[in-house]
Design a protein around this motif. Structure first.
Motif, PDB file in Angstrom:
ATOM      1  N   GLY A 106       0.793  -1.224   0.000  1.00 16.41           N
ATOM      2  CA  GLY A 106       0.000   0.000   0.000  1.00 16.41           C
ATOM      3  C   GLY A 106       0.819   1.264   0.000  1.00 16.41           C
ATOM      4  O   GLY A 106       0.298   2.341  -0.271  1.00 16.41           O
ATOM      5  N   GLN A 107       2.128   1.154   0.302  1.00 16.60           N
ATOM      6  CA  GLN A 107       2.988   2.326   0.289  1.00 16.60           C
ATOM      7  C   GLN A 107       3.537   2.579  -1.121  1.00 16.60           C
ATOM      8  O   GLN A 107       3.492   1.719  -1.987  1.00 16.60           O
ATOM      9  N   ALA A 108       4.086   3.757  -1.314  1.00 18.34           N
ATOM     10  CA  ALA A 108       4.715   4.084  -2.584  1.00 18.34           C
ATOM     11  C   ALA A 108       5.994   3.289  -2.766  1.00 18.34           C
ATOM     12  O   ALA A 108       6.688   2.975  -1.788  1.00 18.34           O
ATOM     13  N   VAL A 109       6.285   2.933  -4.002  1.00 14.12           N
ATOM     14  CA  VAL A 109       7.508   2.187  -4.298  1.00 14.12           C
ATOM     15  C   VAL A 109       8.733   2.962  -3.843  1.00 14.12           C
ATOM     16  O   VAL A 109       9.727   2.382  -3.389  1.00 14.12           O
ATOM     17  N   SER A 110       8.669   4.267  -3.915  1.00 16.83           N
ATOM     18  CA  SER A 110       9.799   5.100  -3.511  1.00 16.83           C
ATOM     19  C   SER A 110      10.149   4.921  -2.043  1.00 16.83           C
ATOM     20  O   SER A 110      11.299   5.117  -1.642  1.00 16.83           O
ATOM     21  N   ALA A 111       9.169   4.516  -1.220  1.00 13.89           N
ATOM     22  CA  ALA A 111       9.440   4.310   0.207  1.00 13.89           C
ATOM     23  C   ALA A 111      10.420   3.167   0.408  1.00 13.89           C
ATOM     24  O   ALA A 111      11.319   3.248   1.248  1.00 13.89           O
ATOM     25  N   ALA A 112      10.267   2.097  -0.388  1.00 17.33           N
ATOM     26  CA  ALA A 112      11.192   0.962  -0.280  1.00 17.33           C
ATOM     27  C   ALA A 112      12.585   1.351  -0.743  1.00 17.33           C
ATOM     28  O   ALA A 112      13.589   0.955  -0.141  1.00 17.33           O
ATOM     29  N   ASN A 113      12.657   2.140  -1.804  1.00 17.37           N
ATOM     30  CA  ASN A 113      13.959   2.574  -2.301  1.00 17.37           C
ATOM     31  C   ASN A 113      14.654   3.509  -1.310  1.00 17.37           C
ATOM     32  O   ASN A 113      15.871   3.467  -1.151  1.00 17.37           O
ATOM     33  N   TYR A 116      15.821   1.083   1.611  1.00 18.63           N
ATOM     34  CA  TYR A 116      16.790   0.021   1.339  1.00 18.63           C
ATOM     35  C   TYR A 116      17.688   0.269   0.127  1.00 18.63           C
ATOM     36  O   TYR A 116      18.490  -0.587  -0.230  1.00 18.63           O
ATOM     37  N   GLY A 117      17.563   1.421  -0.517  1.00 17.12           N
ATOM     38  CA  GLY A 117      18.384   1.692  -1.682  1.00 17.12           C
ATOM     39  C   GLY A 117      17.717   1.228  -2.957  1.00 17.12           C
ATOM     40  O   GLY A 117      16.677   0.573  -2.936  1.00 17.12           O
ATOM     41  N   ALA A 118      18.317   1.564  -4.076  1.00 14.85           N
ATOM     42  CA  ALA A 118      17.752   1.222  -5.382  1.00 14.85           C
ATOM     43  C   ALA A 118      17.716  -0.281  -5.573  1.00 14.85           C
ATOM     44  O   ALA A 118      18.584  -1.021  -5.104  1.00 14.85           O
ATOM     45  N   ALA A 119      16.691  -0.753  -6.284  1.00 12.73           N
ATOM     46  CA  ALA A 119      16.519  -2.184  -6.534  1.00 12.73           C
ATOM     47  C   ALA A 119      16.709  -2.489  -8.005  1.00 12.73           C
ATOM     48  O   ALA A 119      16.623  -1.600  -8.861  1.00 12.73           O
ATOM     49  N   ALA A 120      16.983  -3.764  -8.312  1.00  9.33           N
ATOM     50  CA  ALA A 120      17.107  -4.204  -9.697  1.00  9.33           C
ATOM     51  C   ALA A 120      15.714  -4.516 -10.229  1.00  9.33           C
ATOM     52  O   ALA A 120      14.952  -5.266  -9.612  1.00  9.33           O
ATOM     53  N   LEU A 135      14.874  -8.734  -0.399  1.00 10.90           N
ATOM     54  CA  LEU A 135      13.514  -8.203  -0.345  1.00 10.90           C
ATOM     55  C   LEU A 135      13.032  -7.955  -1.763  1.00 10.90           C
ATOM     56  O   LEU A 135      13.761  -7.393  -2.583  1.00 10.90           O
ATOM     57  N   VAL A 136      11.803  -8.372  -2.079  1.00 11.01           N
ATOM     58  CA  VAL A 136      11.242  -8.155  -3.404  1.00 11.01           C
ATOM     59  C   VAL A 136       9.902  -7.449  -3.254  1.00 11.01           C
ATOM     60  O   VAL A 136       9.123  -7.743  -2.341  1.00 11.01           O
TER      61      VAL A 136
END
Length: 277
Positions: A106-113, A116-120, A135-136
């Protein structure tokens, strides 16, 4: 990507029965530990052990894709991926489950980045892998729809050809048009949704309204209303989308008073996708 002998096959058909609210989280108080566990269920756990764990037991549904079996737990809104009789991936659509840094569905994808930093990015553009921690997140419309854990030290993520049938349709939808109507049973709120299905499978796909489910903000699922067929562009079982093409149609749903739609799901038994408004 680092080379390993063992390969994790990941299909993205992980929403079946996964949108009901959970009355209670199982052991673990809803904590997501990247690379280790989700809600107390650890990676590497044997299937037989899961059956004996309080709050888990036998799954509500098992779906096999390639060498991976996906066990769905409806109440928890959790899907457990098993390979060689051991857990290799755990995903959830349950907003109750959060990482130690507060990241959740439910959160914005930017919150994870940010946390935890940028993801592949995966090949579908909707899946993002934080390989450094395991984490995925699977996204839609810039929002986290599913979040899960895997062990990056042991398994290399990959989507192989044998997994492709699980992701061969893609749906989008316009914001619902809400209206209040009255009938013999009293006032009701309708939501008319125009959906577009893109078919990348080798065979035709049907826009049967029975294949669509609307999920409201409370997690309740709704089937189509018969007033759908009064619309000139109605979804019908006679409307087919040929391979490589896309078509649009509209469906009407009836919601409880004050409810709004959260997402719409297409599931014809062989292909599945979800779009979040």
């Amino acid at each position: 990507m680092r080379t390993r002998n063992r390969v994790l096959l990941v299909a993205l058909t992980l929403v079946v029965g996964a949108t009901r609210p959970s009355p209670a989280a199982p052991a673990g108080e809803g904590l997501i530990v990247p690379g280790q566990s989700l809600a107390g269920l650890r990676l590497g756990t044997a299937v037989g052990t899961i059956y004996q764990l309080p709050g888990w037991g036998r799954p509500d549904r098992v779906h096999a894709s390639g060498s991976i079996s996906y066990m769905s737990y409806t109440r928890q809104r959790v899907t457990v991926a098993v390979r060689e009789s051991a857990v290799v991936l755990i995903l959830t659509t349950n907003e109750r489950f959060r990482t130690d840094r507060g990241i959740a569905v439910g959160q914005a994808v930017s919150a994870a980045n940010t946390a935890y930093g940028a993801a592949a990015a995966g090949g579908d553009g909707r899946t993002f892998w934080h390989d450094a921690i395991g984490l995925v997140v699977i996204t839609g419309g810039g929002t986290i729809l599913r979040i899960g854990v895997y062990d990056p030290k042991v398994f290399v993520r990959a989507i192989l050809a044998e997994e492709r049938p699980a992701r061969d349709v893609f749906i989008t939808a316009q914001p619902p048009a809400y209206a209040t109507q009255a009938d013999a049973e009293g006032p009701k709120r309708t939501a008319a949704v125009v959906v577009t299905l893109r078919n990348t499978s080798p065979g035709g796909k049907v826009l049967n309204p029975n294949f669509f489910t609307l999920v409201d903000q409370e997690g309740q699922k709704h089937r189509y209303d018969r007033s759908t067929f009064s619309r000139p562009d109605a979804c019908r079982s006679t409307v087919t989308v040929p391979p490589g093409e896309r078509k649009s149609c509209s469906i009407v749903f009836v919601l409880p008073a004050g409810r709004n739609a959260r997402s719409i799901v297409y599931d014809d038994g062989g292909s599945l996708d979800e779009f979040t408004f």
